[in-house]
Design a protein around this motif. Sequence first.
Motif, PDB file in Angstrom:
ATOM      1  N   ALA A 102       0.813  -1.220   0.000  1.00  0.00           N
ATOM      2  CA  ALA A 102       0.000   0.000   0.000  1.00  0.00           C
ATOM      3  C   ALA A 102       0.842   1.262   0.000  1.00  0.00           C
ATOM      4  O   ALA A 102       0.359   2.343  -0.367  1.00  0.00           O
ATOM      5  N   MET A 103       2.123   1.145   0.397  1.00  0.00           N
ATOM      6  CA  MET A 103       2.996   2.300   0.450  1.00  0.00           C
ATOM      7  C   MET A 103       3.782   2.514  -0.839  1.00  0.00           C
ATOM      8  O   MET A 103       4.409   3.557  -1.019  1.00  0.00           O
ATOM      9  N   ALA A 106       3.546   5.761  -2.964  1.00  0.00           N
ATOM     10  CA  ALA A 106       4.233   6.951  -2.454  1.00  0.00           C
ATOM     11  C   ALA A 106       5.642   7.070  -3.017  1.00  0.00           C
ATOM     12  O   ALA A 106       6.227   8.157  -3.031  1.00  0.00           O
ATOM     13  N   GLU A 162       6.681   0.482  11.053  1.00  0.00           N
ATOM     14  CA  GLU A 162       5.423  -0.240  11.028  1.00  0.00           C
ATOM     15  C   GLU A 162       4.970  -0.501  12.466  1.00  0.00           C
ATOM     16  O   GLU A 162       5.690  -1.129  13.246  1.00  0.00           O
ATOM     17  N   TYR A 227      -8.473  -8.438   4.885  1.00  0.00           N
ATOM     18  CA  TYR A 227      -9.313  -7.272   5.155  1.00  0.00           C
ATOM     19  C   TYR A 227     -10.761  -7.546   4.758  1.00  0.00           C
ATOM     20  O   TYR A 227     -11.702  -7.090   5.435  1.00  0.00           O
ATOM     21  N   ASN A 242      -0.527   1.930   9.035  1.00  0.00           N
ATOM     22  CA  ASN A 242      -0.532   2.621   7.738  1.00  0.00           C
ATOM     23  C   ASN A 242      -1.219   1.789   6.663  1.00  0.00           C
ATOM     24  O   ASN A 242      -1.880   2.326   5.774  1.00  0.00           O
ATOM     25  N   LEU A 243      -1.109   0.467   6.723  1.00  0.00           N
ATOM     26  CA  LEU A 243      -1.797  -0.385   5.753  1.00  0.00           C
ATOM     27  C   LEU A 243      -3.303  -0.342   5.972  1.00  0.00           C
ATOM     28  O   LEU A 243      -4.077  -0.204   5.022  1.00  0.00           O
ATOM     29  N   GLU A 245      -5.042   2.014   7.278  1.00  0.00           N
ATOM     30  CA  GLU A 245      -5.541   3.326   6.851  1.00  0.00           C
ATOM     31  C   GLU A 245      -5.680   3.386   5.333  1.00  0.00           C
ATOM     32  O   GLU A 245      -6.633   3.962   4.805  1.00  0.00           O
ATOM     33  N   THR A 246      -4.738   2.785   4.621  1.00  0.00           N
ATOM     34  CA  THR A 246      -4.787   2.800   3.162  1.00  0.00           C
ATOM     35  C   THR A 246      -5.959   1.970   2.649  1.00  0.00           C
ATOM     36  O   THR A 246      -6.645   2.352   1.690  1.00  0.00           O
ATOM     37  N   LEU A 247      -6.214   0.817   3.283  1.00  0.00           N
ATOM     38  CA  LEU A 247      -7.325  -0.032   2.869  1.00  0.00           C
ATOM     39  C   LEU A 247      -8.664   0.630   3.161  1.00  0.00           C
ATOM     40  O   LEU A 247      -9.661   0.339   2.502  1.00  0.00           O
ATOM     41  N   GLY A 248      -8.700   1.503   4.161  1.00  0.00           N
ATOM     42  CA  GLY A 248      -9.918   2.263   4.440  1.00  0.00           C
ATOM     43  C   GLY A 248     -10.565   1.882   5.745  1.00  0.00           C
ATOM     44  O   GLY A 248     -11.194   0.825   5.850  1.00  0.00           O
TER      45      GLY A 248
END
Length: 299
Positions: A102-103, A106, A162, A227, A242-243, A245-248
Amino acid sequence: MIDKLEYFLALARARHFGKAAEELGIAQPTLSAGIKQLEDILGVMLVKRGSRFQGLTPEGEQVLAWARRIVSDTSAMKDEMRAARHGLSGRLRIAAIPTALAMVPALTTPFREKHPGVTFTVLSRTSVEVLSMLGNFDIDAGITYLDNEPLGRVVSVPLYSERYQLITAAGNPLSHRAQVTWEEVAGLPLCLLTPDMQNRRIIDQHLAAANVSARPTLESNSMILLYAHIRTGKWSSIMPLNLAETLGLIEPIRAIPIVGPDASHIVGLVAAQREPRTPLVAALLDEAMALAGAFAASR
């Protein structure tokens, strides 16, 4: 000679004459003839003969290491000359651990804005596979943990830390808590990454330090699948913040810090320790250092 070495590398990867020829876009007799010519040049048998591919000879295994190095260096030389004439172009091959996927945007998005002639191949691999592919010149760079298991001879750029959260749905046990412990998390019905993933080994280490162990009711090598199960409301998992948050983190999904300890591990970019570096890898390392600075400033 370079063409014949490329034939040999394709055969070693595919372990099948027909599949190797298809990968190269040539006829199988052309591949077989090229391998035979390489054997004649070197004066040794490289491939065990039979009606099918039966593996490499001991001499073939030795030549394989040289072939990877020679073909990689030749490709790097061509890239450097092309960059000198036309700017950066070509394809960057990156392998990343699942929790870091997911990063990746960036890193790749600002890189491509600066170098529009560059394209990417990004693969999801275990940390062990990342280092193996790097050593075999199958990728240009990897994204993996830097501080948990040995990396070998690589150059690395730390990107971010992480930290681990209990990801669960509202209404589940512990979902109302502001924080939880590793011991408490172990008692939940968990879905986790498979044991071949370093993230899972890290989680198991922290659980063991709390004198408990996980008994996951589902294991997968896909973070997306984990997820998806969390979103049913019947499963929980342990994921980096952070993962998640990226997945929602939309309702009713909650992310709850795991403490005792509040553990963190560093994820970063790794590349082979070699000089000179290819222009693409050198530019990617520069981009990684800029990204690391941005992450550090935002924390």
